[in-house]
Every structure is written in C-alpha cells, then in structure tokens.
Design a protein around this motif. Sequence first.
Motif, short mmCIF file in Angstrom:
data_model
loop_
_atom_site.label_atom_id
_atom_site.label_comp_id
_atom_site.label_asym_id
_atom_site.label_seq_id
_atom_site.Cartn_x
_atom_site.Cartn_y
_atom_site.Cartn_z
N SER A 63 0.72 -1.28 0.21
CA SER A 63 0.09 0.08 0.07
C SER A 63 0.73 1.27 0.05
N ASN A 64 1.99 1.29 0.85
CA ASN A 64 2.67 2.47 0.87
C ASN A 64 3.28 2.56 -0.30
N PHE A 65 3.96 1.30 -0.79
CA PHE A 65 4.73 1.65 -2.35
C PHE A 65 3.76 2.16 -3.27
N ALA A 66 2.44 1.56 -3.50
CA ALA A 66 1.92 2.27 -4.53
C ALA A 66 1.67 3.88 -4.38
N PHE A 67 1.44 4.11 -2.99
CA PHE A 67 1.21 5.71 -2.99
C PHE A 67 2.57 6.26 -3.01
N LEU A 68 3.85 5.86 -2.66
CA LEU A 68 5.05 6.59 -2.62
C LEU A 68 5.53 6.57 -4.12
N VAL A 69 5.22 5.74 -4.95
CA VAL A 69 5.37 5.88 -6.49
C VAL A 69 4.86 6.93 -6.95
N GLY A 70 3.60 7.72 -6.41
CA GLY A 70 2.91 8.66 -7.01
C GLY A 70 3.58 10.08 -6.54
N ILE A 71 4.12 9.79 -5.21
CA ILE A 71 4.85 11.02 -4.83
C ILE A 71 6.32 11.27 -5.63
N ALA A 72 6.75 10.07 -5.97
CA ALA A 72 8.07 10.36 -6.94
C ALA A 72 7.57 10.91 -8.16
N ALA A 73 6.51 10.36 -8.81
CA ALA A 73 6.25 10.97 -10.12
C ALA A 73 5.82 12.41 -9.84
N ALA A 74 5.36 12.90 -9.02
CA ALA A 74 4.77 14.28 -8.93
C ALA A 74 5.95 15.33 -9.06
N THR A 193 3.04 1.34 -12.43
CA THR A 193 2.39 0.76 -11.20
C THR A 193 0.99 0.43 -11.06
N ALA A 194 0.15 1.35 -11.85
CA ALA A 194 -1.27 1.06 -11.86
C ALA A 194 -1.44 0.01 -12.62
N PHE A 195 -0.70 -0.35 -13.72
CA PHE A 195 -0.90 -1.44 -14.56
C PHE A 195 -0.70 -2.71 -13.91
N LEU A 196 0.20 -2.72 -12.79
CA LEU A 196 0.61 -3.90 -12.21
C LEU A 196 -0.76 -4.39 -11.51
N HIS A 207 -9.41 -4.35 -11.86
CA HIS A 207 -9.26 -4.70 -13.29
C HIS A 207 -10.20 -3.61 -13.89
N THR A 208 -9.46 -2.34 -14.10
CA THR A 208 -10.36 -1.48 -14.58
C THR A 208 -9.57 -0.17 -15.30
N ALA A 209 -9.87 0.16 -16.51
CA ALA A 209 -9.08 0.96 -17.35
C ALA A 209 -8.72 2.29 -16.76
N LEU A 210 -9.77 2.67 -15.80
CA LEU A 210 -9.65 3.93 -14.93
C LEU A 210 -8.37 3.89 -14.01
N LEU A 211 -7.80 2.99 -13.46
CA LEU A 211 -6.96 2.95 -12.42
C LEU A 211 -5.67 3.51 -13.07
N GLY A 212 -5.19 3.42 -14.12
CA GLY A 212 -4.22 4.44 -14.55
C GLY A 212 -4.30 5.97 -14.27
N PRO A 213 -5.31 6.22 -15.12
CA PRO A 213 -5.66 7.72 -14.94
C PRO A 213 -6.03 8.09 -13.33
N ARG A 214 -6.51 7.06 -12.66
CA ARG A 214 -6.63 7.70 -11.14
C ARG A 214 -5.42 7.73 -10.59
N PHE A 215 -4.79 6.88 -10.81
CA PHE A 215 -3.36 6.90 -10.14
C PHE A 215 -2.63 8.25 -10.43
N ILE A 216 -2.62 8.68 -11.63
CA ILE A 216 -2.11 9.92 -11.95
C ILE A 216 -2.60 10.97 -11.13
N ALA A 217 -3.80 11.04 -11.49
CA ALA A 217 -4.74 12.26 -10.88
C ALA A 217 -4.65 12.44 -9.33
#
Lengths: 408, 309
Positions: A63-74, A193-196, A207-217
């Motif tokens: 869970s923390n991994f998924a969140f932190l990749v977002g922080i890195a991307a920002a 990371t979202a595709f993972l 399993h939703t195509a919205l996951l990638g966009p949701r991750f970025i937003a």
Amino acid sequence: MVVIRFIFDSVREMFRGPREYWMWLLALSLVVLFGAWRYSEQITEGLVVTGMSDQVSWGFYISNFAFLVGIAAAAVLLVIPAYIFDRKDVKDVVLVGEGMAVAAVTMAILFVIVDLGRPDRLWHMIPGIGRFHWPVSLLAWDVLVLSVYFLLNLAIPFYVLYSRYRGKEPNFRLYFPFVVIAMFWAISIHTVTAFLFSANPARPFWHTALLGPRFIASAFASGPALIIITLQIIRKLTSYHVSQTVIDLLALIMTTALQISLFFVGAELFTDFYNEGAHAASIHYLFFGLGGFSSLKAWIWFALALNLTALVILMIHPLRQRTVMLNIACVMTFIGIWIEKGMGLVIPGFVPTPLGEIFEYAPTSVELSVAAGIWAFGILVFTLVAKAVIAIEQGKLSCPPEEQRYTL
Amino acid sequence: MSNNTGSGNGGGKFDQARRNFLRGIGIGTAAAVAQPAWGGQTFQDTFADFFQKDYRRMSVDEIEAALERIERKAEARYDVEIDCQNTPPQPGVVYGYAINISRCKGYRDCVHACVKENNLGRDSQMQYIRVLEMDQGDFNLEHSDHYYEPETVPVEGKHYLPVQCMQCDDPPCVKACPVEATWMEPDGIVVVDYDWCIGCRYCMAACPYWARHFNWTVPEIPAEEMNTNTHYLGNRPRPRGVVEKCHFCIHRTRKGQQPACMEACPTGSRIFGNLLDPDSAIRYVLANKQVFRLKEDLGTEPKFWYFSD
C-alpha cells in the motif's frame, strides 16, 4: 579530481548544521534503527509476523509502495514549468523536487524489498546472472522504470549541482534531453504501477482501465500537497528563497488534480453500484462492508471526507490564498490520498478472494514499525540531499580556487 | 525443451548408483571440512544453495547436486531420509482433470490425501484443494462456505465444488512472475522452482482460482508423516518465504500413477488423464458429457473441467 571534491564537500555539508539540525537527524536515525530492528524480527521469523495471509497476500507494505510511487512521479510538476516553460521561480526549487523524487523512489523500493519472502534472492532479477521476466511481467516493468527514474533524478541534479559547484552554468543543451526523458518517465512509473494492479482480471476491483488515470490524478494532488508543505518548511528554516508564486502554482495544479481524482472516484462508484454485480463486491466491502466485515469502511469515508473538504478549501480562492487554510488542505489531501490509494486500493482487491472468501487484514506492529523506519529513512535521505542542494544553490558551497584547496 | 535435462527416475540403475556414490562423497566432505552450521547445513551447502541457478538453466550435474542438497537438508531439518527425483515429462502427454460435481459429496478425502502426499505444512494448515459448500440452486462462489463442518456430509440441500489449481494453458501467474520462477512444463503442469522464487506473491494476486499459497513460516511436517517419495518441482519439503501450488502430483503422474486426490476420492468423482490420448477417460468425459470450466470468461484456458451426470 574535482568530482571527488564535490562529493566530499557535499557530504560534509550534509552533516554540518546547528544543534537542532543534528537532533533532527538523530531522531530520524533512531526511528530507522527501530524499524531495522523490527525488520530483523521479520527476517528471523518469516512473514508470518505480518498480518498478511494467503487470502490477503499484500498489505501495508505494498500500500505504501503504491502511494510513494505517486509522490515520486509528482516531481514532474516542478520539472515541466521549470524546464519547458522556463519559469525562473520554479527553477529555483526544482532540484528540491527532484531530491524528493529520489527519496520517494528509495522508500518505494524499500517497501517492495521488505515485502519479499526471500530478499536474499533479489539477485535473481538481475538480467544475465538471474532471469528478468521482461517485457512480460508487469513487476519486471516496474523494477525497470523505477530504477531508471531513480538514476535520472540522481544524474540530472548531480550534473546541475556539479556545474554550479564549479561556478559554471550547466549546459542546457546537454541535460535538456534527459529532462524530457525524465518527464515522460515520471508518468510511466505511476502508469506502470497502476497497470501492475489493473493487469489482473482475477481481481475485478483493480481490473479497470480507469486505474491508470486515477493513479496519475491522485498523485498530482498528493505530490504537490507534500511539496507545498516542504517548501514552506525550507523557507522557514533556511534563508533559501522560495517564491510564493511557486506555491500558488502548485496549489492550482493540486486543485485541478484533486477535482479530477474525485471525479474518477465518482465514476467508479457509479459504474459499480448502479447495476451492482459480482464485480462490485470489493468496492462494496470497502465502502459498506461485506458479510459483517467492514474494517476499511471508516477509513475510506474518512479519506473521502478529507479529500472533499480539502477540495472545497482549494476551490474557494480567498481560502486557498490563506497560508493556514492551504496547509490544512494539503495535510488533508496527503492523508486522504494515502488512505485511498494505499490500503483503500490494495486491500479490497483481495476481499473477497477469487473463491468468495471474506478474510480481513490488519497490519501488525512489525509492519507499522518497519514502515515507520522506511518513512524515516526517506525523510532522512531528503533532508541530507536538500541540505547539500540548498548550500550549493545559494553559492555557499563551491569549489575553492586552486591555491585555497585543502588536500583530500 | 530445456526441462528434459533431468535424469531422476528415468535414468535407471546406473543413475541411482551414481547418486549414492555422490551422496557418500558429499557427506564425507561435509564432515571433514565443516561442522554443521547454518541451520543444520554445512557451509558448502549453504553457499551452493545461494548460488544455485534456476531449474531450467541447470545442467544435469547441477540438478543432481541440487537434489542431493535437498535430501541432506530434509534430513537435517526433519530427520527423514527422503528421495528427491527429477522425473521428466512423458512425451505426448498433456494432463487434464475433470470432476463430476453431481457425485462429489463433500467428504474432503481429496483435501487430506493431498496434504499428506504433498508434504504440506501441518501447522500452517495449507491446503491445495478447497471444497466449497453451496446451497442447491446457487452457484455464486461468494455465497459458498469454505469451512463447513457438519456431523456428516452430504448435507441435505447442499452441493459441493472442489477447487484447486486449474493448470491453465495460458496461466496469468506465469506471466506475473518477475523472475520466471514458475512456468508450464511440456506436460501442461504449471510448476514452481522453490529455490528460485523470491516470494513477491504477485502470482497470488494474478491467480483467479486462489490456487497459490505462500509459506509464511517454515512448513512443519512430523517425521513419521513425511512422504519420502518427492520431486524437485513437486512435493519436496519447501523453504520458507516461497509460493507453492498444486502440481497434479507430478511425482506420481509422471510415472503413470493417479494423483493422490483422485485415488482418495471415495465417490469416483475425479477423472484424470492424458488429453492427447483419444482413448483416455478424460477425453471420454470431454466428448460425452456437458462440461464447463470455472471463470472461463477470463480466458486462462483451464485444463480442469466440471460435469454432472
């Protein structure tokens, strides 16, 4: 060698400071040591000391991994205005953002490593001596994009700072191509990371195509929130100039991103609940509980409330422009997204299991302690990097002329 | 196919003699050079274990050495002399399974036979097979009871659905693995190299049948209950921190025997066989019964069917 002198001086600068600075480093180190001690417990006993199970096989770490990749991307949100739109005010702080990316990627990678059952076999991933299942495995993709992103965010600031250290302007033409690559790469790390997660039809919740966009937003909301707070701390504690226009810009980006992020959440809720099918079981568990189990329910509603309140504050201009209110909105967004994209995203994917079993998960004290240790380590890395960056950027640290150089 | 390299059972007498010879040397050297340390292992074995290549890239000799180490390790840890083999897949064979769900009465004899046969951790209570109890007229897995414990089965008004690894022909777990520690053998069995798995558990997230299980702790098996007939890719004792799964009793089926779950089934609900043999029972079922597969819509092509009379 000037490079060695540069590294030597930078490291020396990292450990130079007033008493309070040392206390801060010491406090962080103690938390890191505590986490390492608890991790040794996990190494001796096995992952059985965590709350994870065959049913919920990923937990607090991922869970923390998924969140932190977002922080890195920002960090890209500073890189784009600085280098593409050539905003001088943003350029002043862009290296701080890249330092944050380095710290966040470090934490993300550490969170994956502590989650491994056999960290001693990590070398199995190294191409050549191991077997790297690329391009088929999404996890192999994630390892690849995170490593490269880490290197890009080390190399670009290294070059820029090294030039400044020598009293030269960095050659823009030389590093600009890498900046462009880093921009696209930032989007890629969070998309991969979202595709993972979304690559698994076995887990309808992910399993939703919205996951990638949701991750970025959501990353573009939580990332600026953290950067805004950090920049203000730097402004308060050091004499480094942080222009208010940078904070205003980030606040605006954050407002838009949070709007989009919440819209996506709404779209997800509508699609799953209007005609509620078996695919909605996990989201039902998350928001309302399932079969009498509802340990995430309070958390997700709390997160939603935080994000909505933050959005209201951000959308009302007079409120957003007041520092105190902006900071409150930032803290709310950061925590809100951390819950939503952390535990709120990972755990429901496992509940119910593909065979319909409902089994709940809660992190144990080992997981919480190890996580605290990793967060402290990340903050420590950032503190040290930022310390050196600021000294060089301010011109306090530069290569002394030939005759004044001490021998290394 | 690089996975045909092993000799194991197929190698015959000479091979067994050589194995015994090597075993003698191995123990001799170990005793002479180093005291058993490293958790009952010699330093040499620990060193060799650490640098062991993945199964599909090991030479015949390297596999032999690995099998010897596995046997020594089992002796040190469980005080049992096991025989770890490397029986290769039979040519022209792809295994398939079918279950007659109108016959299954939920006795779970398959579950318990599997636990014993495959040396599953007793303390961890790992089970490769799950029998789901559902109300008659309901086939929603989310309404199923995984832990039914009535005095006697079958219970009036209930039906039973045994689920295990479907040995998918397009297995999502194999795609997920970042280090290629899991793959499909030529006979269609999806196997795990327990000595190569890094324990990331991504395959567990990818599996639509909840067929993969993780060793959260070192599996405990009482010495007297240890099945000493083992296979590298199958039921040999597993280390901690790795994933495992049903392997169609690879140590039995590659020698032409039935899987333990089929042998144990008191109702004759289970049909196992070679999908490439037109005269096999499994082919008869596929040709003459109305069969279906679980979650067929996910496109993983399970080699595991259900039918009813």
